[in-house]
Enzyme design. Structure first.
Site, short mmCIF file in Angstrom:
data_model
loop_
_atom_site.label_atom_id
_atom_site.label_comp_id
_atom_site.label_asym_id
_atom_site.label_seq_id
_atom_site.Cartn_x
_atom_site.Cartn_y
_atom_site.Cartn_z
N ASP A 56 0.80 -1.23 0.00
CA ASP A 56 0.00 0.00 0.00
C ASP A 56 0.83 1.28 0.00
O ASP A 56 0.32 2.36 0.25
CB ASP A 56 -0.95 0.01 1.20
CG ASP A 56 -0.23 -0.23 2.52
OD1 ASP A 56 0.98 0.03 2.62
OD2 ASP A 56 -0.89 -0.69 3.47
N ARG A 67 0.87 6.83 -0.04
CA ARG A 67 0.15 5.82 0.74
C ARG A 67 -1.25 5.75 0.18
O ARG A 67 -1.92 6.77 0.02
CB ARG A 67 0.14 6.25 2.21
CG ARG A 67 -0.66 5.36 3.14
CD ARG A 67 0.07 4.02 3.31
NE ARG A 67 -0.43 3.26 4.43
CZ ARG A 67 -1.58 2.63 4.47
NH1 ARG A 67 -2.42 2.68 3.47
NH2 ARG A 67 -1.93 1.94 5.54
N ASP A 72 -5.09 -1.05 3.74
CA ASP A 72 -4.04 -1.35 4.72
C ASP A 72 -3.62 -2.81 4.51
O ASP A 72 -4.19 -3.72 5.10
CB ASP A 72 -4.52 -1.13 6.15
CG ASP A 72 -3.42 -1.28 7.17
OD1 ASP A 72 -2.23 -1.23 6.79
OD2 ASP A 72 -3.74 -1.45 8.36
N THR A 73 -2.65 -3.01 3.64
CA THR A 73 -2.20 -4.37 3.33
C THR A 73 -1.33 -4.91 4.46
O THR A 73 -0.80 -4.14 5.25
CB THR A 73 -1.40 -4.40 2.01
OG1 THR A 73 -0.25 -3.57 2.14
CG2 THR A 73 -2.26 -3.95 0.84
N GLU A 75 1.75 -6.06 6.59
CA GLU A 75 3.08 -5.43 6.64
C GLU A 75 4.20 -6.35 6.19
O GLU A 75 4.18 -7.55 6.46
CB GLU A 75 3.37 -4.97 8.08
CG GLU A 75 2.41 -3.94 8.62
CD GLU A 75 2.46 -2.61 7.90
OE1 GLU A 75 3.52 -2.27 7.30
OE2 GLU A 75 1.46 -1.89 7.93
N ARG A 117 3.59 11.05 4.26
CA ARG A 117 3.35 10.44 2.95
C ARG A 117 2.12 11.07 2.31
O ARG A 117 1.17 11.43 2.99
CB ARG A 117 3.14 8.93 3.10
CG ARG A 117 4.34 8.20 3.64
CD ARG A 117 4.05 6.75 3.89
NE ARG A 117 3.02 6.61 4.91
CZ ARG A 117 2.71 5.46 5.51
NH1 ARG A 117 3.34 4.35 5.16
NH2 ARG A 117 1.77 5.40 6.43
#
Length: 176
Positions: A56, A67, A72-73, A75, A117
């Site tokens: 992401d 971003r 929210d992929t 980590e 970001r």
């Protein structure tokens, strides 16, 4: 009297004051963020991705980190945390989805996150990467933040599709 004042001026600084000064200098140096470009890339103008940082997060040719909004992929790069299940696959999906094609950014209300970001919707051709990551099951629809209700609906629909098809993270949640 004058002799005492001269001797006092030659007395070394208290150790605690030297330690405090050094600690503040080190803290200030370490707490500085890398310089971020102040300007945003022009909306809907083609630009290039030089690196997929995570599923992401993208690094653009002008040094801007993007971003993806509403996504929210898992980590893969978070310091002091293990790589999460499907994190590498989410990154590979994003890398493959973009390929060598130019992307276009669309902005919403908030333009930057707390890390500096750029927050954006990312288009590759006519397809919205944010939505496709959710549809493929690499993220839940993250709708708690302040952004377009239309996009929130699209992302919820994509999540429902992924759930129904048991894609990605929804496959992990199915108990045998």
């Amino acid at each position: 009297m004058r002799r005492d004042s001269v001797q006092m001026s030659r007395r070394p600084w208290p150790v605690w004051l030297v330690v405090l000064f050094l600690a503040l200098t080190v803290w200030r140096t370490l707490s500085r963020r890398p310089e971020l470009p102040d300007r945003l890339p022009p909306a809907m103008e083609p630009t290039r991705v030089v690196r997929v940082v995570d599923g992401d997060t993208l690094l653009l040719e002008d040094g801007v980190r993007v971003r993806l909004l509403g996504v929210d992929t898992p980590e893969t790069k978070r310091p002091n945390h293990p790589v999460e299940p499907l994190g590498p696959e989410a990154s590979a999906f994003t890398r493959s989805f973009i390929g060598s094609q130019p992307i276009r950014l669309e902005y919403d209300r908030e333009r930057r996150d707390r890390f500096g970001r750029v927050l954006a919707y990312v288009y590759v051709g006519d397809q919205l990467l944010n939505e496709e990551l959710i549809r493929a099951g690499f993220s839940r629809a993250e709708t708690r933040f302040s952004f377009s209700q239309t996009m929130k609906r699209r992302f919820r629909d994509a999540e429902e599709f992924a759930r129904t098809e048991v894609n990605g993270i929804w496959r992990l949640e199915v108990t045998p």
